[in-house]
Every structure is written in C-alpha cells, then in structure tokens.
Design an enzyme around this catalytic site. Structure first.
Site, PDB file in Angstrom:
ATOM      1  N   HIS A   1       0.824  -1.224   0.000  1.00 30.73           N
ATOM      2  CA  HIS A   1       0.000   0.000   0.000  1.00 30.73           C
ATOM      3  C   HIS A   1       0.848   1.261   0.000  1.00 30.73           C
ATOM      4  O   HIS A   1       0.362   2.331  -0.350  1.00 30.73           O
ATOM      5  CB  HIS A   1      -0.914  -0.001   1.224  1.00 30.73           C
ATOM      6  CG  HIS A   1      -2.004  -1.018   1.092  1.00 30.73           C
ATOM      7  ND1 HIS A   1      -3.288  -0.695   0.748  1.00 30.73           N
ATOM      8  CD2 HIS A   1      -1.977  -2.374   1.208  1.00 30.73           C
ATOM      9  CE1 HIS A   1      -4.019  -1.796   0.675  1.00 30.73           C
ATOM     10  NE2 HIS A   1      -3.233  -2.824   0.954  1.00 30.73           N
TER      11      HIS A   1
ATOM     12  N   ASP B   1       3.296   9.457  -0.763  1.00 30.47           N
ATOM     13  CA  ASP B   1       2.087   8.739  -0.364  1.00 30.47           C
ATOM     14  C   ASP B   1       1.828   7.643  -1.383  1.00 30.47           C
ATOM     15  O   ASP B   1       1.850   7.913  -2.592  1.00 30.47           O
ATOM     16  CB  ASP B   1       0.909   9.742  -0.375  1.00 30.47           C
ATOM     17  CG  ASP B   1      -0.104   9.478   0.716  1.00 30.47           C
ATOM     18  OD1 ASP B   1      -0.236   8.316   1.114  1.00 30.47           O
ATOM     19  OD2 ASP B   1      -0.774  10.433   1.154  1.00 30.47           O
TER      20      ASP B   1
HETATM   21  C1  GDG Z   1      -2.151   3.909   3.434  1.00 32.29           C
HETATM   22  C2  GDG Z   1      -1.132   4.567   2.494  1.00 32.29           C
HETATM   23  C3  GDG Z   1      -2.824   4.468   0.669  1.00 32.29           C
HETATM   24  C4  GDG Z   1      -9.283   9.659   7.831  1.00 32.29           C
HETATM   25  N1  GDG Z   1      -9.769  10.343   8.853  1.00 32.29           N
HETATM   26  C5  GDG Z   1     -10.953   9.814   9.169  1.00 32.29           C
HETATM   27  C6  GDG Z   1     -11.200   8.785   8.304  1.00 32.29           C
HETATM   28  N2  GDG Z   1     -10.149   8.687   7.494  1.00 32.29           N
HETATM   29  C7  GDG Z   1      -9.983   7.703   6.405  1.00 32.29           C
HETATM   30  C8  GDG Z   1     -10.098   8.412   5.082  1.00 32.29           C
HETATM   31  C9  GDG Z   1      -9.291   7.491   4.172  1.00 32.29           C
HETATM   32  C10 GDG Z   1      -8.277   6.874   5.116  1.00 32.29           C
HETATM   33  O1  GDG Z   1      -8.688   7.150   6.441  1.00 32.29           O
HETATM   34  C11 GDG Z   1      -6.882   7.474   4.925  1.00 32.29           C
HETATM   35  O2  GDG Z   1      -6.367   6.933   3.748  1.00 32.29           O
HETATM   36  P1  GDG Z   1      -5.088   7.526   3.003  1.00 32.29           P
HETATM   37  O3  GDG Z   1      -4.970   6.837   1.703  1.00 32.29           O
HETATM   38  O4  GDG Z   1      -5.298   8.986   2.834  1.00 32.29           O
HETATM   39  O5  GDG Z   1      -3.852   7.304   3.959  1.00 32.29           O
HETATM   40  P2  GDG Z   1      -3.140   6.124   4.881  1.00 32.29           P
HETATM   41  O6  GDG Z   1      -3.908   5.884   6.126  1.00 32.29           O
HETATM   42  O7  GDG Z   1      -1.742   6.612   5.080  1.00 32.29           O
HETATM   43  O8  GDG Z   1      -3.127   4.770   4.022  1.00 32.29           O
HETATM   44  C12 GDG Z   1      -1.862   5.381   1.440  1.00 32.29           C
HETATM   45  C13 GDG Z   1      -3.709   3.691   1.626  1.00 32.29           C
HETATM   46  O9  GDG Z   1      -2.939   2.994   2.605  1.00 32.29           O
HETATM   47  C14 GDG Z   1      -4.562   2.667   0.885  1.00 32.29           C
HETATM   48  O10 GDG Z   1      -3.785   1.820   0.115  1.00 32.29           O
HETATM   49  O11 GDG Z   1      -3.647   5.286  -0.142  1.00 32.29           O
HETATM   50  O12 GDG Z   1      -0.928   5.937   0.539  1.00 32.29           O
HETATM   51  O13 GDG Z   1      -0.238   5.406   3.224  1.00 32.29           O
HETATM   52  O14 GDG Z   1     -10.104   6.484   3.667  1.00 32.29           O
HETATM   53  O15 GDG Z   1     -11.453   8.518   4.764  1.00 32.29           O
HETATM   54  N3  GDG Z   1     -12.335   8.065   8.326  1.00 32.29           N
HETATM   55  C15 GDG Z   1     -13.253   8.381   9.275  1.00 32.29           C
HETATM   56  N4  GDG Z   1     -13.048   9.375  10.182  1.00 32.29           N
HETATM   57  C16 GDG Z   1     -11.923  10.112  10.175  1.00 32.29           C
HETATM   58  O16 GDG Z   1     -11.753  10.996  11.024  1.00 32.29           O
HETATM   59  N5  GDG Z   1     -14.412   7.698   9.332  1.00 32.29           N
END
Ligand code: GDG
Length: 499
Positions: A174, A386
């Site tokens: 990821h 990212d």
């Molecule tokens: C890793 C990789 C890759 C966030 N705050 C809240 C909340 N979220 C959810 C968002 C989103 C997820 O968390 C964050 O996803 P990201 O992709 O932005 O980042 P990482 O956690 O670092 O994820 C990344 C991912 O894996 C998938 O392969 O894209 O590059 O680092 O879905 O919506 N959800 C809720 N409340 C919050 O306060 N319900």
C-alpha cells in the site's frame, strides 16, 4: 471457481481496534479508519471470507476469554469473521513500533533520517511473521486465496514455505517502493527483495513503485529477466519467477456519493456553512503522520495569507488530524510542532471575527467526514510521499455538484490519475503552493466543473471494486463474483490455533 476457495485477507491489524474508555474496565471495539479497511471491508463482507490480523493490543493486557466475547459480536456486525493474532508487548515494540514504523515506513517514504536500523527489530519482524504464518496455517487451506497486505508482512510467504505449507499467497504493497539509492540503505535489503519474490504476485500502487522494485532486484541479480509489457509482467530473478504488477487502489465511489447526497449530510452541511460566516473552506484531512506534509501545508497557507491579503477573512483552513501511532516519539513531536505552527499563524492573522486555522485532533464518524468534504470549497493534500492517498479520491466522490478544487501533491500516488485536473503542487515549494491556493480560491465555476467532473468520472470508473476485480484477475484469473455471497466462514478447530 475452485471448490471451497475463500478470500482470506491478512494485514497487520484487524479492521477493528479494541479500546477501553478512561477509568472503565470493559473492552469496546471501534472500526478502524485506515485506507486499507475502507477499501477492503465492502469487498469481503458476506462473501464467506475472513480477515486475519493483530488485535492492536498486547496480549498481556487481554483476557483471552474476553477477547472471544468481543470479537464474536464484532464479526457478526461487520459481516465477516475476524481471526486475531496475539502479540506480546516485546513483539509489539520491536516488530510493529520498531521494524515496521521506525524502519520500513520512514525509509520507503524517503525519510532515512527517521530510521533506527536495530538488528533486534529485524529479528522480531521475522519472528512475528512466523506467528502470523502459524495462524494462517491454522485457519486456511490449500484452496484459499490469501491476500497479504502491506509492509508489515513481507516475509509471510517465506515463513509459510519454511514450514513446508503450500498456500496461494498474493501481495499488495500500500505504500510506495523507494528508489534504489534509498532502498540500498537498508541493512536487510537483499532479504526483503527475496522475500517479495516468494509471492505468486507482487502488486504495487503505481508504475513508478514497480519500476523502483525491478531496479532494486537488478542490483542483486544483474541477469534477471522481465517478460511482458503493460500493468503485469513476469520477473525471473534470484532463482525465482513471479508476476509483478501495478494497480492503483481506490474507494467505494458510490457509497461516498450516496451519503454525500443524503438529507442528513445536507442538513449538517448547512450548519457548517453558517458557522463559516461567509468565509470559504479549505480542508485538510490527514492521519497525523510526518509523511503527510502537514507543516508544509500550514506554511504554504501562511505564505498565501501574506502574499494574497484578499484571502484574509475569506478563506479558513480546517485541518482534521487523525490520531496515529501515538506511542512513537516522532509522532508526538510532530503533533507539538503542528500545534505550535497553528498557534503562530492564528496569533499573526486572527481578527476580531476570524480565526484563520481551525483544527481537531480526533477521528470523526464517516458522515461527519463526508459533510466536511461536501462543504469544503477546496481540499488540500500535501503528502511528501504517499502510496495512493484515498482522501483526494473521497473528496472528489463527494462533490456531487461537480464543484470544488483539489490541490494535490505531485508525490501522492493519486497524482498519476488526477494530474490533469487537480492543481498539482510540490509541497516543499511554499510559494507556488501558496499560488495554487489563491488560484483555487478564484477559480471560475466553469473551470471547477470541467476539472471536477473529469476527475469524478475517472474515479467512478476505477473504483474499489474495479481494483479488487483486477487484483483477483491478475492474481488467479478470478473475478469478484467468483466469491459468491454466502454465510460466514466456519472456523477450523480451535486446537489448531496458536493463542
Ligand atoms: C495507506 C497509504 C494508501 C481519515 N480520517 C478519518 C477517516 N479517514 C480515512 C479516510 C481514508 C483513510 O482514512 C486514509 O487513507 P489515506 O490513503 O489517505 O492514507 P493512509 O492511512 O496513510 O493509508 C496510502 C492507503 O494505505 C490505501 O492503500 O492510499 O498511501 O499510506 O479512507 O477517509 N475516516 C473516518 N473518520 C476520520 O476521522 N471515518
């Protein structure tokens, strides 16, 4: 479909975390908010699959009988079975906080100065992967499709092989895979690429990650062969042959768009708009992590307020900081730094009726998050690196009127898909990022419409189900409907499970 083939997802953490309220004895569960869970839960739900992962709590703190009574109802609630892996405090410290979060995470995000290359971390990493292998052996069979996720579990396929157990293991990374100059800093570099070659498929988010991996392999095997073209190639190296692919993860577009158009969100959105007192909303949503470029975002906003004074009182930044890895010192330091920058900017630019930055350090329910996406005139993602960044895609999915502007770091994996219509920025370049903020602020409705509708079309077409289908297709020539909806998977006898 092979008889009895089940979809088994394996990741460091289960999709629920256990916690206790302050001064309360009773354990509770909360569904995790990470990217992986958001992506995979809708997929294995009701398909007879199950999820294997660590509980998130050291086993010293958990009564096993209590654990059963907690996970049983949680499994029912989320629609698939949760199989816990139990780790003691020492294993958690060295495998999870240590090797995973103080070596691979910073190194793969190009932040080698944040790495602590302790050999004890490496030993624990292998030891814990052996524990995972035992749990996998206890619950799965030769026909199952084992989908292993992320950097915590790279040695798992090798552990199974060493135990002389045959399983169909497929791997998805990821996070980004670094360039060779960075990767070579890792003391266990050759072991790690060899371990990846033990999978039947190794899949990355983007072409760049895949190219970096192949470049690294070439160092250890100059005679390696790459056959084929396009998103999936076959690689022969280090005496092994495996398929190597790139496939960008995505979101459940429809669900986000549906919730965004619900009456509940509409009502909350009006409330939030009223509280903005006529100012536009610039939104940041990030786990509190040093890879997300949060200080850089704040500084670019400060530069925008300095350089473009017409933005003052007219554009407010709301930054949601989702708590993450709070036990790791680097994360605590980052939180302190961010709060300091916010209070400096607020001290400098606040007026009697306006505070430039509002922030919250918490995780919010999904409906609230979607309300923020719908209300925000601009969303800003400034990751220093990212793997993909789901937030950028979710923001677009929620813009049901095709308005709003996405400012996106060129170092996020999603930039390769959205680069034509997002405003791409280099987060290290404060001035041009500030310029992008001003440009987003003044963008005409027509330009917003053209850009946003195009990004939404692309994300809708390549949603999470597209991602899963393609992963199954390139792995084993399967499709999602090959895993039909059915009852929850039965458990194998308890005696075969290590607790
Ligand atoms: C890793 C990789 C890759 C966030 N705050 C809240 C909340 N979220 C959810 C968002 C989103 C997820 O968390 C964050 O996803 P990201 O992709 O932005 O980042 P990482 O956690 O670092 O994820 C990344 C991912 O894996 C998938 O392969 O894209 O590059 O680092 O879905 O919506 N959800 C809720 N409340 C919050 O306060 N319900």
């Amino acid at each position: 479909m092979k008889d009895g083939m089940r979809l088994v997802v394996i990741s460091n953490r289960l999709p629920v975390s256990l916690f206790k309220e302050e001064e309360e004895e009773e354990w509770k569960t909360r569904q995790s908010s990470g990217g992986l869970v958001t992506a995979l839960s809708p997929v294995i739900k009701d398909r007879g699959g199950f999820w294997i992962g660590w509980t998130g709590t050291a086993r010293e703190d958990l009564d096993l009988k209590v654990l059963k009574t907690i996970l049983g109802p949680s499994s029912k609630e989320i629609g698939y079975r949760l199989i816990p892996v139990l780790l003691n405090q020492d294993e958690v410290d060295n495998y999870y906080h240590g090797f995973s979060n103080e070596i691979i995470w910073p190194l793969f995000h190009d932040l080698q100065n944040n790495c602590y290359f302790y050999p004890r971390y490496w030993n624990a990493y292998n030891y814990v992967n052996n524990i995972f292998a035992d749990v996998v052996i206890g619950h799965s069979n030769q026909n199952d499709f084992l989908w292993v996720n992320d950097y915590h579990l790279i040695p798992l396929a090798r552990s199974l092989k060493e135990k002389k157990v045959e399983r169909n293991c497929f791997f998805f990374l990821h996070i980004t895979f670094p360039s060779r100059d960075i990767f070579l800093k890792l003391p266990w570099r050759q072991e790690l690429v060899k371990d990846l070659m033990e999978y039947r498929l190794v899949c990355f988010q983007t072409w760049r990650d895949r190219r970096n991996f192949i470049d690294c392999l070439r160092i250890f095997d100059p005679h390696m062969k790459v056959q084929g073209r396009g998103p999936v190639v076959t690689v022969e190296a280090l005496g092994r042959s495996t398929r190597v692919a790139s496939l960008p993860i995505s979101i459940d577009f429809r669900t986000f768009a549906d919730i965004a158009s619900s009456n509940a969100v509409e009502a909350k959105m009006n409330e939030l708009k009223t509280s903005m007192l006529g100012s536009k909303l610039l939104l940041g949503v990030d786990r509190l992590d040093y890879t997300k470029g949060i200080p850089q975002k704040l500084q670019a906003y400060r530069t925008a307020l300095e350089t473009y004074p017409h933005l003052r009182e007219k554009l407010t930044l709301f930054q949601l900081l989702v708590p993450s890895r709070e036990d790791v010192p680097a994360y605590r330091d980052l939180k302190r730094d961010i709060e300091q920058i916010i209070s400096q900017i607020n001290g400098e630019f606040s007026t009697s009726g306006w505070v430039p930055i509002r922030h919250a350090y918490k995780s919010v329910p999904r409906e609230e998050l979607i309300t923020m996406y719908r209300t925000a005139d601009i969303a800003m993602v400034t990751s220093l690196k990212d793997g993909m960044n789901l937030v950028s895609k979710e923001y677009c999915a929620c813009r049901i009127n095709n308005d709003g502007v996405l400012i996106l770091s060129e170092f996020a994996g999603s930039a390769s898909q959205l680069k034509k219509n997002a405003l791409l920025v280099n987060p290290y370049d404060r001035e041009t990022t500030a310029e992008a903020i001003d440009r987003a602020f003044s963008m005409s409705e027509k330009e917003q419409y053209n850009r946003m509708s195009s990004m939404r079309r692309s994300i809708r077409r390549r949603d999470v189900f597209w991602w899963v289908n393609n992963f199954l297709r390139v792995s084993m020539n399967r499709e999602l409907h090959d895993f039909p909806e059915r009852e929850m998977a039965p458990l194998l006898p308890q005696s075969r499970v290590r607790v």
